[in-house]
Design an enzyme around this catalytic site. Structure first.
Site, short mmCIF file in Angstrom:
data_model
loop_
_atom_site.label_atom_id
_atom_site.label_comp_id
_atom_site.label_asym_id
_atom_site.label_seq_id
_atom_site.Cartn_x
_atom_site.Cartn_y
_atom_site.Cartn_z
N GLU A 82 34.11 40.22 35.07
CA GLU A 82 33.52 39.57 36.23
C GLU A 82 32.14 40.12 36.55
OE1 GLU A 82 37.43 37.80 36.90
OE2 GLU A 82 36.89 39.87 36.49
N THR A 83 31.28 39.22 37.02
CA THR A 83 30.01 39.60 37.63
C THR A 83 30.07 39.13 39.07
OG1 THR A 83 28.78 39.44 35.55
CG2 THR A 83 27.51 39.28 37.59
#
Length: 322
Positions: A82-83
């Site tokens: 995830e970002t």
């Protein structure tokens, strides 16, 4: 954008002793584009106190919203599970003074509704790097308000609880086979967040869980109805031995472009609820047995929420230039 500066050769070579010497007809000098956008980025390992353990998340504090397409491209470039993108809700706030922010999470392929480790990482960036002065931060997200407070050397997140419902294992036999092979299964449950929980039999040694080799393509091909979007494989822990883990787990989500997630806060909103019921305990210590591994402190609350605690380590700080 680049501009070119031309340099013309003299009719007389500058170095007459070298007959093969030639001055290039022109030399290209790169010039920085004055409209370049610079975005700060941090890589934070969550649910660990050691670098290169836990689950890495990229975190980008933004002065204003970007397009969804650009969010997705940045997440694909970072290529982590995830970002996270943090934006201010009140333009008069700074990242040091604000107490409420918007938070969105993107995998390399899609946006997700909830991500624990990237929320933990986002709080760490605001508290530790932006020097936020508030004792409590609230993130507005697709899963509602998520509060985070500092506690000791780590952080505690206030998350929704997602209790799973027991299911007939025969309805999921193909996906169970792809996840755990022929190992004995004691229980199968499904949450409203589309996470399938597969509990290995108590007779299985922990090495059974850690040695599982799961083919993400085969797993995804077993379930295309949309009913399942993630698989938790879990087993009872060893609370009597140090450090006393109540349960172990691994998590696979190829439907979101994540073959295996190293340490997953959102999965523990499901497994924490399950094991709290099974063990009759409100406070639990969990360990996710990926190659990186990570520890989570859980407290199931009477108001239908769960506290998820952990530590973080920042391993990278830089700038994205667009």
């Amino acid at each position: 954008m680049q501009t070119e500066s031309k340099v013309h050769a003299s009719s007389t070579p500058a170095v007459s002793s070298n007959p093969d010497w030639r001055l290039p007809a022109k030399q290209v000098i790169p010039v920085l584009n004055p409209t370049t956008m610079e975005i700060p980025v941090y890589t934070v390992d969550a649910f660990t106190n050691l670098p290169f353990k836990g689950n890495p998340a990229a975190v980008c504090p933004l002065m204003h919203e970007l397009s969804d397409d650009l969010y997705q491209k940045i997440a694909a470039e970072m290529n982590l599970s995830e970002t996270a993108f943090i934006t201010r809700l009140n333009p008069s706030d700074s990242f040091a003074t604000g107490s409420r922010f918007r938070l969105r999470w993107f995998t390399p392929t899609t946006e997700v509704d909830l991500c624990g480790h990237a929320t933990l990482a986002s709080a760490a960036v605001l508290f530790q790097h932006e020097k936020n002065v508030n004792p409590r931060l609230v993130f507005e997200s697709r899963s509602g308000d998520l509060a985070v407070v500092q506690q000791g050397e780590g952080f505690v997140m206030d998350f929704p609880l997602n209790p799973p419902t027991q299911e007939d294992a025969n309805e999921f036999r193909d996906i169970i086979k792809a996840a755990v092979g022929n190992n004995p299964v004691q229980d199968v449950s499904l949450s409203s967040t589309k996470k399938l929980l597969i509990r290995l039999a108590d007779s299985c040694d922990r090495s059974v869980l850690t040695s599982l080799t799961v083919d993400p393509v085969a797993l995804q091909n077993c379930e295309k109805t949309g009913r399942v979007k993630g698989v938790i494989v879990t087993q009872k822990g060893s609370p009597d031995s140090q450090p006393g883990y109540d349960f172990y787990s691994r998590y696979f989500a190829p439907w979101f472009g994540i073959p295996e997630d190293p340490v997953t806060g959102s999965a523990h909103t499901v497994s924490g609820s399950y094991w709290s019921q099974v063990l009759g305990k409100k406070k639990l210590l969990a360990y996710q047995c990926s190659k990186r591994g990570g520890e989570l402190q859980l407290e199931v609350r009477d108001d239908g929420r769960i506290n998820i605690g952990g530590q973080t380590v920042t391993v990278l700080q830089g700038t994205i230039r667009l």
